[in-house]
Motif scaffolding. Structure first.
Motif, PDB file in Angstrom:
ATOM      1  N   ASP A 110       0.841  -1.202   0.000  1.00  0.00           N
ATOM      2  CA  ASP A 110       0.000   0.000   0.000  1.00  0.00           C
ATOM      3  C   ASP A 110       0.870   1.243   0.000  1.00  0.00           C
ATOM      4  OD1 ASP A 110      -2.417  -1.344   0.029  1.00  0.00           O
ATOM      5  OD2 ASP A 110      -2.640  -1.249   2.220  1.00  0.00           O
ATOM      6  N   LYS A 111       0.366   2.294  -0.629  1.00  0.00           N
ATOM      7  CA  LYS A 111       1.058   3.586  -0.591  1.00  0.00           C
ATOM      8  C   LYS A 111       0.956   4.176   0.820  1.00  0.00           C
ATOM      9  CE  LYS A 111       1.833   3.434  -5.038  1.00  0.00           C
ATOM     10  NZ  LYS A 111       1.049   4.256  -5.963  1.00  0.00           N
ATOM     11  N   VAL A 130       5.973   5.839  -2.726  1.00  0.00           N
ATOM     12  CA  VAL A 130       6.545   5.133  -1.577  1.00  0.00           C
ATOM     13  C   VAL A 130       5.487   4.285  -0.873  1.00  0.00           C
ATOM     14  CG1 VAL A 130       6.208   7.072   0.026  1.00  0.00           C
ATOM     15  CG2 VAL A 130       7.991   5.393   0.482  1.00  0.00           C
ATOM     16  N   THR A 131       5.868   3.034  -0.583  1.00  0.00           N
ATOM     17  CA  THR A 131       4.970   2.070   0.051  1.00  0.00           C
ATOM     18  C   THR A 131       5.441   1.747   1.460  1.00  0.00           C
ATOM     19  OG1 THR A 131       6.230   0.139  -0.691  1.00  0.00           O
ATOM     20  CG2 THR A 131       4.531   1.003  -2.194  1.00  0.00           C
ATOM     21  N   ARG A 139      14.635   1.886   1.536  1.00  0.00           N
ATOM     22  CA  ARG A 139      14.955   2.165   0.143  1.00  0.00           C
ATOM     23  C   ARG A 139      14.208   3.384  -0.392  1.00  0.00           C
ATOM     24  NH1 ARG A 139      12.015  -3.195  -2.548  1.00  0.00           N
ATOM     25  NH2 ARG A 139       9.873  -2.433  -2.393  1.00  0.00           N
ATOM     26  N   ILE A 140      14.065   4.404   0.445  1.00  0.00           N
ATOM     27  CA  ILE A 140      13.366   5.604  -0.013  1.00  0.00           C
ATOM     28  C   ILE A 140      14.328   6.629  -0.613  1.00  0.00           C
ATOM     29  CG2 ILE A 140      11.486   5.275   1.633  1.00  0.00           C
ATOM     30  CD1 ILE A 140      12.644   7.549   3.311  1.00  0.00           C
ATOM     31  N   GLY A 141      15.613   6.287  -0.672  1.00  0.00           N
ATOM     32  CA  GLY A 141      16.587   7.169  -1.298  1.00  0.00           C
ATOM     33  C   GLY A 141      17.459   7.943  -0.330  1.00  0.00           C
ATOM     34  N   PHE A 142      17.146   7.909   0.957  1.00  0.00           N
ATOM     35  CA  PHE A 142      17.965   8.619   1.936  1.00  0.00           C
ATOM     36  C   PHE A 142      19.282   7.872   2.149  1.00  0.00           C
ATOM     37  CE2 PHE A 142      14.406  10.898   4.551  1.00  0.00           C
ATOM     38  CZ  PHE A 142      13.924  11.468   3.382  1.00  0.00           C
ATOM     39  N   GLY A 143      20.326   8.631   2.499  1.00  0.00           N
ATOM     40  CA  GLY A 143      21.569   8.012   2.917  1.00  0.00           C
ATOM     41  C   GLY A 143      21.432   7.492   4.342  1.00  0.00           C
ATOM     42  N   THR A 144      22.297   6.568   4.726  1.00  0.00           N
ATOM     43  CA  THR A 144      22.259   6.009   6.072  1.00  0.00           C
ATOM     44  C   THR A 144      22.368   7.111   7.125  1.00  0.00           C
ATOM     45  OG1 THR A 144      23.078   3.834   5.439  1.00  0.00           O
ATOM     46  CG2 THR A 144      23.520   4.540   7.697  1.00  0.00           C
ATOM     47  N   PHE A 145      21.415   7.116   8.044  1.00  0.00           N
ATOM     48  CA  PHE A 145      21.311   8.077   9.156  1.00  0.00           C
ATOM     49  C   PHE A 145      20.968   9.496   8.708  1.00  0.00           C
ATOM     50  CE2 PHE A 145      24.662   5.489  11.758  1.00  0.00           C
ATOM     51  CZ  PHE A 145      23.750   4.465  11.907  1.00  0.00           C
ATOM     52  N   GLN A 146      20.661   9.693   7.425  1.00  0.00           N
ATOM     53  CA  GLN A 146      20.384  11.057   6.942  1.00  0.00           C
ATOM     54  C   GLN A 146      19.180  11.636   7.685  1.00  0.00           C
ATOM     55  OE1 GLN A 146      19.865  11.331   2.687  1.00  0.00           O
ATOM     56  NE2 GLN A 146      19.980  13.574   2.674  1.00  0.00           N
ATOM     57  N   TYR A 172      20.086   9.627  -2.812  1.00  0.00           N
ATOM     58  CA  TYR A 172      20.036   8.744  -3.979  1.00  0.00           C
ATOM     59  C   TYR A 172      18.658   8.816  -4.638  1.00  0.00           C
ATOM     60  CZ  TYR A 172      23.681   6.695  -0.992  1.00  0.00           C
ATOM     61  OH  TYR A 172      24.753   6.509  -0.165  1.00  0.00           O
ATOM     62  N   PRO A 173      18.560   8.403  -5.903  1.00  0.00           N
ATOM     63  CA  PRO A 173      17.235   8.280  -6.516  1.00  0.00           C
ATOM     64  C   PRO A 173      16.386   7.254  -5.773  1.00  0.00           C
ATOM     65  CG  PRO A 173      18.955   8.258  -8.191  1.00  0.00           C
ATOM     66  CD  PRO A 173      19.659   8.161  -6.864  1.00  0.00           C
ATOM     67  N   PHE A 174      15.101   7.443  -5.775  1.00  0.00           N
ATOM     68  CA  PHE A 174      14.159   6.577  -5.071  1.00  0.00           C
ATOM     69  C   PHE A 174      14.339   5.114  -5.479  1.00  0.00           C
ATOM     70  CE2 PHE A 174       9.708   4.834  -4.874  1.00  0.00           C
ATOM     71  CZ  PHE A 174       9.627   4.789  -3.483  1.00  0.00           C
ATOM     72  N   ARG A 175      14.460   4.240  -4.491  1.00  0.00           N
ATOM     73  CA  ARG A 175      14.611   2.783  -4.644  1.00  0.00           C
ATOM     74  C   ARG A 175      15.891   2.352  -5.337  1.00  0.00           C
ATOM     75  NH1 ARG A 175       8.451   1.319  -6.484  1.00  0.00           N
ATOM     76  NH2 ARG A 175       7.460   1.557  -4.436  1.00  0.00           N
ATOM     77  N   SER A 176      16.829   3.267  -5.555  1.00  0.00           N
ATOM     78  CA  SER A 176      18.055   2.899  -6.271  1.00  0.00           C
ATOM     79  C   SER A 176      19.146   2.363  -5.349  1.00  0.00           C
ATOM     80  CB  SER A 176      18.607   4.103  -7.035  1.00  0.00           C
ATOM     81  OG  SER A 176      19.067   5.103  -6.130  1.00  0.00           O
TER      82      SER A 176
END
Length: 506
Positions: A110-111, A130-131, A139-146, A172-176
């Motif tokens: 689900d979204k 985003v689900t 995997r939403i594109g954020f860096g670790t701990f961002q 990062y790009p979404f889910r990349s």
């Protein structure tokens, strides 16, 4: 003791007795030699206390406390002593979400906006896609701990944290790419409340903790201080071990606020290894557990071809031909690990009361190696050599910076030129004022109990020492244009967040 450990393990690995005799030898290693090994490791890693649980084939092999609850006090850790488990909270959150899916109350695909219409990321396309699964596998594109500096031990509410995610420009790009995101798990917890009508902490207690018999486990960090049988939090300050206040991180609760004991965590891993059963009762549907333990995002690979991936609230990796499901957890003053080796029906829990040790990993794999009949690798000593080298380099770097401040180097401008209010779109504001002697002092809008002392390193660079030692020390450079201070770059310890923040002067 190391030689004794090696001799016993070699006996288990090399002597060709019957299967019964082999199991007996291994049992003696775990029940006899392991005590000596752990006690020595506590000394070597400078860990005041630990609690360890090992389960095998549906039986509790070891459930015991070691060392002391607080440095300088004689109170011993036992199997019921509470430790914060940090990010091992995430598996509880993900499991509860997967259980809701088996009840047809939601789908992990689900979204997020279906449940939280106001949820936004900086990228509108990502917001629309985003689900719940994306939240739970980082995997939403954020860096670790961002973004964690903004949230960690801050006065922001859960609603504030979710809103602030829209101010973060994803790395990062979404889910990349995979990037460890605590705020994403908080968002999942907010969805849980929308679906069930109960706050995350209440729903976890009712659906997981109570049915599993985890009666001592706490869901919120605020409750640890008033608990009777609890461990203190410790960290290293200038190379010396010190007790520190408990972190208050209930604004990120679904990501890391729980506290538990060896006794209670034994019940958790026993049920996980039994496909969710406690006795004859199905506490957690097997389908829900399978959903959390399937790879969703590649984290990394090793030269030997093994993999490291992330499921939902679990790391998944290959080790010597075996599948390992595990997670570590670190918060101010504590680190922990939970590990499952399903094909061996083996579970290991290690809880420690200092946030700067690798005992949770070295002990973990020494135990796994013993059950897999692998040669002893001396994981603890090898890791300790590396860690001590890194610590010595860090101490030398800090000493050089302190020596520079002792020279009373003059800043490029008069101190008054650096004072004032600065702002960052994500964090909010900081205020810099003149402190004692020739120092500056930084106050933080969303960390009202914390400050940082700035000492000149000459030019427009200052050495920052945070009043909360977990936030560390760093160099704050000011940007000056036409003899006017324009901005300052703020950096906290990597334990909190890797990136730096630019604050513009108002």
């Amino acid at each position: 003791m190391k030689k004794y450990y090696l001799i016993l393990l070699l006996c288990v690995l090399q002597l060709h007795f019957t299967a019964t005799a082999q199991n007996a030898n291994r049992s003696r290693f775990i029940t006899d030699s392991l005590d000596n090994y752990i006690n020595r490791s506590l000394t070597n890693w400078r860990v005041p206390g630990a609690a360890v649980c090992i389960v095998k084939d549906g039986r509790i092999i070891l459930r015991k406390g070691y060392g002391i609850k607080e440095l300088g006090l004689a109170t011993k850790v036992d199997e019921n002593t509470l430790f914060m488990i940090g990010s091992n909270t995430k598996a509880f959150t993900a499991t509860a979400m997967a259980m809701l899916q088996t009840q047809n109350k939601l789908s992990l695909d689900d979204k997020v906006t279906k449940y939280l219409p106001d949820f936004k990321l900086e990228n509108k396309a990502a917001t629309d896609m985003v689900t719940l699964r994306d939240l739970l596998c980082h995997r939403i594109g954020f860096g670790t701990f961002q973004g964690d500096f903004t949230y960690w031990t801050s006065n922001l509410t859960r609603k504030d944290v979710v809103e602030r995610m829209s101010h973060i420009k994803a790395m990062y790009p979404f889910r990349s790419r995979w990037g460890y995101t605590n705020a994403a798990f908080l968002t999942a917890g907010e969805v849980m409340e929308k679906v069930t009508g109960k706050p995350w902490e209440n729903y976890i207690k009712e659906t997981l903790l109570a049915p599993l018999g985890m009666t001592s486990t706490l869901t919120l960090s605020k409750d640890l201080a008033t608990s009777f049988n609890k461990s203190a939090a410790h960290t290293l300050v200038d190379g010396r071990l010190a007790a520190i206040p408990y972190p208050q991180i209930d604004n990120l609760a679904p990501a890391g606020s729980m506290s538990s004991s060896a006794n209670d965590m034994c019940k958790w891993v026993l049920a996980l290894l039994a496909n969710g059963k406690v006795g004859a009762k199905d506490v957690m549907p097997a389908a829900a557990l399978r959903a959390t333990q399937q790879p969703q995002m590649l984290v990394g690979g090793e030269p030997d071809g093994t993999f490291s991936a992330y499921g939902l609230g679990w790391f998944l990796q290959g080790y010597k031909g075996h599948r390992i499901i595990m997670h570590t957890g670190g918060v101010n003053g504590f680190v922990s690990s939970v590990t499952l080796v399903p094909d061996q029906n083996l579970g290991i829990v290690i809880l420690t009361n200092t946030d700067q040790n690798n005992l949770i990993e070295t002990l973990n794999f020494d135990v796994i190696d013993a059950y897999l009949k692998l040669p002893f690798r001396n994981n603890s000593d090898a890791a300790l050599t590396v860690v001590k080298g890194n610590q010595q380099r860090d101490l030398a770097r800090e000493k050089a910076l302190r020596d520079s401040t002792a020279l009373n180097l003059r800043p490029a401008l008069d101190l008054n030129n650096y004072t004032g209010k600065y702002s960052n779109d994500l964090y909010g504001s900081i205020t810099i004022a003149k402190g004692e002697a020739n120092d500056l002092e930084v106050r933080f809008e969303h960390h009202p109990k914390m400050y940082a002392r700035l000492q000149s390193l000459g030019g427009n660079r200052f050495y920052a020492t945070f009043s909360d030692p977990v936030f560390g020390r760093a160099v704050f450079p000011f940007l000056v244009q036409n003899n006017r201070v324009v901005s300052v770059q703020v950096k906290v310890a990597n334990f909190i967040e890797f990136g730096a923040y630019d604050f513009k002067r108002k």
